[in-house]
Design a protein around this motif. Structure first.
Motif, mmCIF file in Angstrom:
data_model
loop_
_atom_site.group_PDB
_atom_site.id
_atom_site.type_symbol
_atom_site.label_atom_id
_atom_site.label_comp_id
_atom_site.label_asym_id
_atom_site.label_seq_id
_atom_site.Cartn_x
_atom_site.Cartn_y
_atom_site.Cartn_z
ATOM 1 N N ASP A 370 0.854 -1.186 0.000
ATOM 2 C CA ASP A 370 0.000 0.000 0.000
ATOM 3 C C ASP A 370 0.894 1.241 0.000
ATOM 4 O O ASP A 370 1.540 1.542 1.009
ATOM 5 C CB ASP A 370 -0.889 -0.033 1.253
ATOM 6 C CG ASP A 370 -1.701 1.250 1.400
ATOM 7 O OD1 ASP A 370 -1.693 2.085 0.462
ATOM 8 O OD2 ASP A 370 -2.334 1.424 2.462
ATOM 9 N N LEU A 371 0.929 1.930 -1.124
ATOM 10 C CA LEU A 371 1.806 3.100 -1.242
ATOM 11 C C LEU A 371 1.002 4.396 -1.240
ATOM 12 O O LEU A 371 1.476 5.438 -1.703
ATOM 13 C CB LEU A 371 2.646 2.997 -2.526
ATOM 14 C CG LEU A 371 3.559 1.769 -2.633
ATOM 15 C CD1 LEU A 371 4.359 1.801 -3.927
ATOM 16 C CD2 LEU A 371 4.497 1.675 -1.436
ATOM 17 N N SER A 372 -0.208 4.324 -0.708
ATOM 18 C CA SER A 372 -1.092 5.493 -0.807
ATOM 19 C C SER A 372 -0.610 6.684 0.024
ATOM 20 O O SER A 372 -1.077 7.799 -0.171
ATOM 21 C CB SER A 372 -2.518 5.116 -0.396
ATOM 22 O OG SER A 372 -2.499 4.623 0.926
ATOM 23 N N SER A 373 0.340 6.451 0.943
ATOM 24 C CA SER A 373 0.850 7.589 1.724
ATOM 25 C C SER A 373 1.751 8.500 0.885
ATOM 26 O O SER A 373 1.914 9.676 1.210
ATOM 27 C CB SER A 373 1.633 7.078 2.939
ATOM 28 O OG SER A 373 2.700 6.253 2.509
ATOM 29 N N ILE A 374 2.328 7.969 -0.190
ATOM 30 C CA ILE A 374 3.316 8.762 -0.942
ATOM 31 C C ILE A 374 2.651 9.927 -1.676
ATOM 32 O O ILE A 374 1.666 9.744 -2.381
ATOM 33 C CB ILE A 374 4.099 7.895 -1.959
ATOM 34 C CG1 ILE A 374 4.837 6.772 -1.231
ATOM 35 C CG2 ILE A 374 5.089 8.738 -2.758
ATOM 36 C CD1 ILE A 374 5.635 5.851 -2.141
ATOM 37 N N LYS A 375 3.230 11.128 -1.495
ATOM 38 C CA LYS A 375 2.699 12.330 -2.150
ATOM 39 C C LYS A 375 3.639 12.836 -3.238
ATOM 40 O O LYS A 375 3.204 13.368 -4.248
ATOM 41 C CB LYS A 375 2.502 13.449 -1.109
ATOM 42 C CG LYS A 375 1.468 13.104 -0.023
ATOM 43 C CD LYS A 375 1.127 14.310 0.846
ATOM 44 C CE LYS A 375 2.160 14.550 1.918
ATOM 45 N NZ LYS A 375 1.759 15.562 2.925
#
Ligand code: PRX
Length: 645
Positions: A370-375
């Motif tokens: 889950d890489l959804s934290s990357i901005k």
């Protein structure tokens, strides 16, 4: 063109309009602009002068905030304690995923750095003394850097992948009193014997040099009584209070050795005040770093990227910075992404060479996390090819994270050309536009004149100083002026070739000197050549770069053997190992071609242009070879060329 996502721009520190406005202000009135932004630091005595710089050859002198007094460690630690003492400053992710991560708060960081500073003082390290740091990617590396800053000592980090010889040269050139190392360093499940490398190096150094050893793995090492010191033991018994020494803005913070086109590596000297203003400001704006974000730069502290964007920039900003001891492919090619998921990383900064090698392993290693934290995603160290850019964008960033392709150098201290994620539309492969205060120009390499047309190609130079600029070459100001200010008078010459497109975007085309970039590591071909000729069977050697799918550039060596020596595959292996041990694994030759003769002019100068073309497998356009003393050597070299791909 990839436009800035509107929702990103709305939340960013800087959007397109603000970039234009701030950039104009920064170049129209640098004094006022940097006077204002210098206030991002805490000064013990405020500066009254901002900029005092000249690029005039013979008189080059660079001073920023020259009468300001500050302490870098204070700015990276103490000033945060009242408001964020319990916040994590450093997340340490060990080599093995089975070893628990460490979360070091600002309070803990303060405790460790104060103790380490007192240990250094107890070893006789004084203000201005040099301390060589030869450590793996462990928190003690950051403690050591900040401990030096606290007491006004100058650190010089030597990448833990360098050989004992390279380490000895740097200890000697910097005149270090102390070297800090560790017993052994785990990396990718294997261990490097750092302490024994250090022992070997110290055989070639003054016997006054103390060796401070961090017992990291607890592996057995030799111990020289009276010279070797157990750092952790002393830290436990040291006081947790060590006052910050007031330092002048222009006092050196560190020396970092880097390769040039000639001679031995030079010690790039960075300042305390201007450097920290620039490192912290670029860190905040380039990555659009916000309060509470978890930021990860995968570089090693042995390179400038680790200095500015693992330690100094993020900590000056009160951020949370991740330090990773391992490698991208251990235990498997999903490790980067596992770590991003585990620590909910918001900004991720790595090198194209890592992206290219992970790309080859397939998407599944990425998509299972889950890489959804990357901005924001970042790239550094070498040009990023569009294929790698697209994979980074689509597979890692899911098409929603701006990619900041940051062009800069050891010498520049921080980002020079880079998109700002809320402001700059992206073009894959372009480092886009200048950071605040940076005035890039393209020069005609023959006339040295500035090229006015927007769409053009030339050599990249910078017109005026910026606070993060290096101040001198350690112990050799003449070499500083000669290297960067003599070819094109009045400019800082970067050594890079560059194209500017019709939109004013910059595209770095690579070095125009004898520096090569191997897996994002900078190397002087002259260094590899001198390692080769130091071998008893080698008469002469010439080294050039050639395009390499994974490494960006590979190391291509032409070797002329001594008269009676037989060229064999065994000897080729022997030379590879030889260069590895002389310089370090990063310098291992990729291709060695036996060259009975090298193309030389009648005055004996090797025509490297020809050697480069042959190495690139592009021998159809060798240009004029009539000035060669013996043009027939060229046919022989083409006939037996090693790169036929
Ligand atoms: O050729 C450029 C390349 O790396 C050189 C600087 O190397 P070093 O001092 O080791 O610093 C590396 C990390 C800042 C430059 O002269 N380079 C660096 N970043 C980029 C790059 N080339 C193209 N695109 C980049 N983003």
């Amino acid at each position: 063109m990839y436009p800035v996502p509107a929702d990103f721009a709305a939340k960013a520190h800087v959007d397109a309009a603000k970039y234009q406005e701030m950039y104009a202000a920064s170049v129209n009135d640098p004094e006022a602009f940097w006077g204002e932004h210098g206030k991002r630091l805490d000064w013990m005595q405020p500066y009254s002068k901002v900029k005092n710089t000249t690029f005039e050859y013979g008189k080059v002198d660079i001073k920023w905030y020259e009468d300001g007094v500050l302490n870098v460690a204070y700015n990276c630690i103490d000033r945060h304690l009242a408001t964020r003492g319990d916040q994590t400053a450093i997340i340490f992710e060990p080599d093995s995923p089975d070893t628990p991560a460490q979360y070091i708060t600002y309070n803990e960081l303060s405790d460790k750095v104060n103790r380490m500073a007192n240990v250094l003082l107890s070893q006789g390290v004084m203000r201005g003394d040099r301390v060589v740091i030869y450590l793996p990617m462990i928190p003690e590396a950051a403690y050591a850097m900040l401990a030096c800053a606290r007491i006004g000592a100058v650190h010089s980090i030597v990448f833990a992948g360098f050989s004992p010889d390279a380490l000895a040269n740097r200890i000697n050139d910097s005149g270090a009193k102390v070297v800090i190392t560790a017993d052994t360093a785990p990396r990718g499940g294997r261990r490097t014997a750092l302490k024994s490398n250090c022992d070997a190096a110290l055989l070639h150094c003054s016997d006054k040099v103390r060796c401070l050893v961090v017992k990291h793995t607890g592996d057995q090492t030799t111990w020289v009584q009276g010279r070797d010191v157990d750092v952790k033991y002393l830290m436990e018994h040291a006081s947790p209070d060590c006052p910050c020494r007031p330092m002048n803005a222009e006092d050196p913070l560190f020396v970092l050795y880097t390769s040039g086109s000639t001679g031995k590596p030079k010690g790039v000297v960075h300042s305390s005040g201007g450097y920290l203003v620039y490192a912290s400001m670029t860190h905040q704006y380039t990555f659009d770093y916000h309060e509470g974000d978890v930021y990860w730069c995968t570089a090693d502290v042995g390179w400038v990227t680790g200095h500015s964007y693992i330690v100094y920039g993020p900590l000056a900003n009160g951020g949370t910075t991740l330090m990773f001891e391992g490698v991208p492919t251990y235990p498997d090619a999903g490790r980067f992404w596992a770590v991003c998921e585990k620590h909910k990383v918001n900004q991720f900064y790595t090198a194209p060479t890592a992206i290219r090698s992970l790309m080859g392993q397939g998407k599944d290693f990425v998509t299972k996390y889950d890489l959804s934290s990357i901005k924001v995603l970042g790239s550094v160290g070498e040009p990023i090819n569009p294929e790698a850019w697209n994979w980074y964008n689509e597979v890692v960033g899911k098409g929603k994270c701006p990619i900041v392709d940051t062009w800069w150098q050891t010498e520049t201290g921080g980002h020079m050309l880079t998109p700002l994620p809320g402001a700059t539309a992206l073009k894959p492969g372009s480092a886009t536009t200048p950071f605040f205060g940076v005035q890039p120009v393209l020069l005609d390499s023959t006339t040295g004149k500035e090229i006015d047309e927007t769409a053009a190609e030339g050599v990249l130079a910078i017109k005026d100083s910026w606070p993060g600029q290096m101040r001198t070459v350690y112990g050799d100001h003449e070499r500083f002026m000669q290297t960067y200010f003599s070819d094109f008078k009045g400019y800082y010459f970067t050594g890079d070739g560059c194209r500017r497109d019709k939109d004013g975007y910059y595209w770095i085309t690579g070095r125009v000197d004898d520096v090569i970039n191997v897996s994002g590591h900078r190397m002087g071909t002259a260094e590899v050549e001198s390692a080769l000729v130091a071998h008893a069977k080698v008469a002469e050697a010439a080294v050039v770069g050639y395009p390499h799918d994974l490494k960006g550039q590979g190391i291509y060596c032409y070797v002329t053997l001594m008269n009676d020596v037989e060229p064999t595959d065994a000897l080729r292996k022997e030379l590879e190992v030889w260069v590895r041990t002389e310089i370090g694994p990063i310098a291992k030759p990729d291709l060695i071609q036996w060259a009975p003769g090298l193309p030389k002019t009648r005055s004996g100068k090797i025509m490297r242009r020809i050697l480069r073309k042959i190495a690139e497998n592009d021998f159809g356009s060798l240009g004029d070879i009539s000035t060669l003393a013996d043009p027939s050597v060229v046919d022989e070299l083409i006939e037996n060329r090693m790169n036929r791909g």
